[in-house]
Design an enzyme around this catalytic site. Structure first.
Site, PDB file in Angstrom:
ATOM      1  N   GLU A   8       0.808  -1.208  -0.096  1.00 37.23           N
ATOM      2  CA  GLU A   8      -0.074  -0.196  -0.037  1.00 37.23           C
ATOM      3  C   GLU A   8       0.773   1.265   0.118  1.00 37.23           C
ATOM      4  OE1 GLU A   8      -3.617   2.078   2.490  1.00 37.23           O
ATOM      5  OE2 GLU A   8      -2.824   0.077   3.167  1.00 37.23           O
ATOM      6  N   LYS A  49      -8.434  -1.287   1.430  1.00 35.50           N
ATOM      7  CA  LYS A  49      -9.336  -1.894   2.144  1.00 35.50           C
ATOM      8  C   LYS A  49     -10.234  -2.839   1.541  1.00 35.50           C
ATOM      9  CE  LYS A  49      -9.198  -0.688   6.213  1.00 35.50           C
ATOM     10  NZ  LYS A  49      -7.976  -1.365   6.221  1.00 35.50           N
TER      11      LYS A  49
END
Length: 438
Positions: A237, A253
């Site tokens: 990420e 997410k």
């Protein structure tokens, strides 16, 4: 201020292995590796920074102010991390949970030597005082033996066994308490984490990082060392990147496990893409990131260019979104980082309320975990990852730790959230528990 010299690489994979091993001779090192993932916003494939000319180690108390002053004073390359507990410098918050690692809240250094790989070229960018070492360093790196065979040792003559800070039933109970907050409308989402750890353990951080990276191959992999503190990172990420007048954030997410059977793996991927719960988690954080970026953005420039796209990594499938914004080029990079920190994907929404609830129910101080690791250039551009899927090691206290978490929303079931944590923990557990002791 720096001398630049470039060389063409005939064997880039081999050079990368040798370069990382060469870095093992320095007490200050940051290694960032994209693992050749396609990235429309990428600026490099590999960055290595070693040998501190100056450094900054700070606590959360006025830590960002110290970083801002340090950045202004150096006007040079800076590499390092912003720990999660720097949140306490931004809001009236505390971090009083168990802390076995004792990492500083913030660590940066100005490297004497910066080495960057892009395509088939390697660029050496050295401070002038060490510029005469470029040629000899390049020669030494190309002649190194890339093999480095050390292991993990607890001194007990047995295989390492990880312990969990939070027992399963305690995890279930705490998730239910967080759900009560959600049902009362105090928050919409909270990222809740738990720790795995080893005590009295000696490991070779470089070898351990190589193993972790080999089985993960993530786009924001990183290695950090400052004296006896090590951070071995297999992050998928990006937290925040600045490139001229563009800000980019790519929150993750939504998680699904992988399968070695193609049909089953495709089914997991499709299920993730269609999951109402997982998409809702992602969209709530995207809204939070849009708000964070809007603080500095040119009016009307914040855009969501990707929403809930499935990215497949070696360990998991993930939902990734991309939010961009235009800013004035003269914006201070430290201010930009402060306005978005800590990242929404590791906190929840609303952010401040979620931060307080996280502190109440987690059992471990996060420290560097779920902070951000990266670099700032002399041109005031920067790129920082999210410190997740990472092994942290304090060599002085012989303490090894990693944490994993999941997003708790109104649709969460404690049992399923626990299983998601175990999926995310798989790579770190495999690396640490498969090292037989010497």
């Amino acid at each position: 201020m720096r001398t630049h010299q470039s060389f063409t690489l005939a064997d880039k994979p081999g050079f990368k292995l040798r370069l990382l091993n060469w870095a093992g001779g320095y007490k200050e090192a940051v290694w960032l590796d994209s693992n050749n993932h396609p990235d429309p916003y990428g600026s490099l494939e590999v960055l290595l920074a070693v040998d501190a000319e100056t450094s900054l180690v700070a606590s959360h108390s006025a830590g960002f102010r110290a970083l801002r002053e340090y950045h202004k004073k150096t006007s040079d390359w800076l590499v390092g991390y912003i720990g999660y507990d720097m949140k306490n410098d931004l809001e009236s918050l505390t971090s009083d949970n168990t802390d076995g690692l004792k990492f500083p809240d913030l660590c940066f250094f100005q490297p004497r030597k910066v080495i960057r790989i892009t395509s088939d070229r390697v660029d050496f960018m050295y401070l002038k005082k060490v510029a005469g070492e470029i040629q000899s360093d390049f020669q030494r790196i190309t002649e190194l033996d890339p093999a480095k065979e050390k292991g993990l040792n607890t001194g007990r003559g047995e295989q390492a066994r990880l312990r969990m800070r939070m027992p399963r039933q305690a995890y279930y109970s705490r998730v239910r308490h967080i759900l009560e907050h959600i049902h009362r409308g105090n928050i919409y989402e909270a990222n809740f984490c738990q720790e795995f750890f080893l005590e009295n353990t000696v490991l070779d951080p470089w070898k351990t990082y190589n193993r972790l990276n080999h089985i993960s191959q993530t786009p924001f992999a990183a290695f950090f060392r400052l004296d006896h503190f090590y951070l071995l990172c297999a992050s998928p990420e990006r937290f925040l990147k600045k490139k001229e007048d563009l800000l980019i954030s790519q929150p993750i997410k939504g998680t699904a496990k992988r399968s070695r059977f193609k049909n089953m793996d495709a089914r997991y991927r499709t299920s993730l893409l269609r999951s109402t719960k997982e998409r809702a988690e992602n969209i709530m954080i995207v809204d939070l990131v849009r708000n964070d970026l809007s603080k500095s953005a040119v009016r009307g420039s914040v855009q969501v260019t990707e929403l809930c796209q499935v990215r497949t990594y070696r360990q998991v499938h993930q939902l990734v979104s991309t939010v961009i914004a235009r800013i004035r080029r003269d914006m201070n990079p430290i201010q930009l980082l402060m306005e978005a920190f800590p990242m929404g994907s590791m906190t929840g929404a609303p952010k401040f309320a979620a931060l307080k609830i996280i502190e109440e129910y987690e059992m471990t101080k996060r420290g560097a975990y779920s902070g951000a690791l990266g670099y700032i250039t002399p041109e005031n551009d920067f790129d920082f990852n999210v410190v997740i899927r990472s092994i942290l090691y304090n060599e002085a206290s012989k303490y090894v730790s990693f944490s994993v978490g999941s997003a708790i929303t109104a649709r969460s079931e404690p049992e399923k959230e626990y299983e998601e944590c175990l999926v995310k923990a798989r790579a770190m557990r495999e690396v640490l528990e498969s090292n037989y002791l010497e």
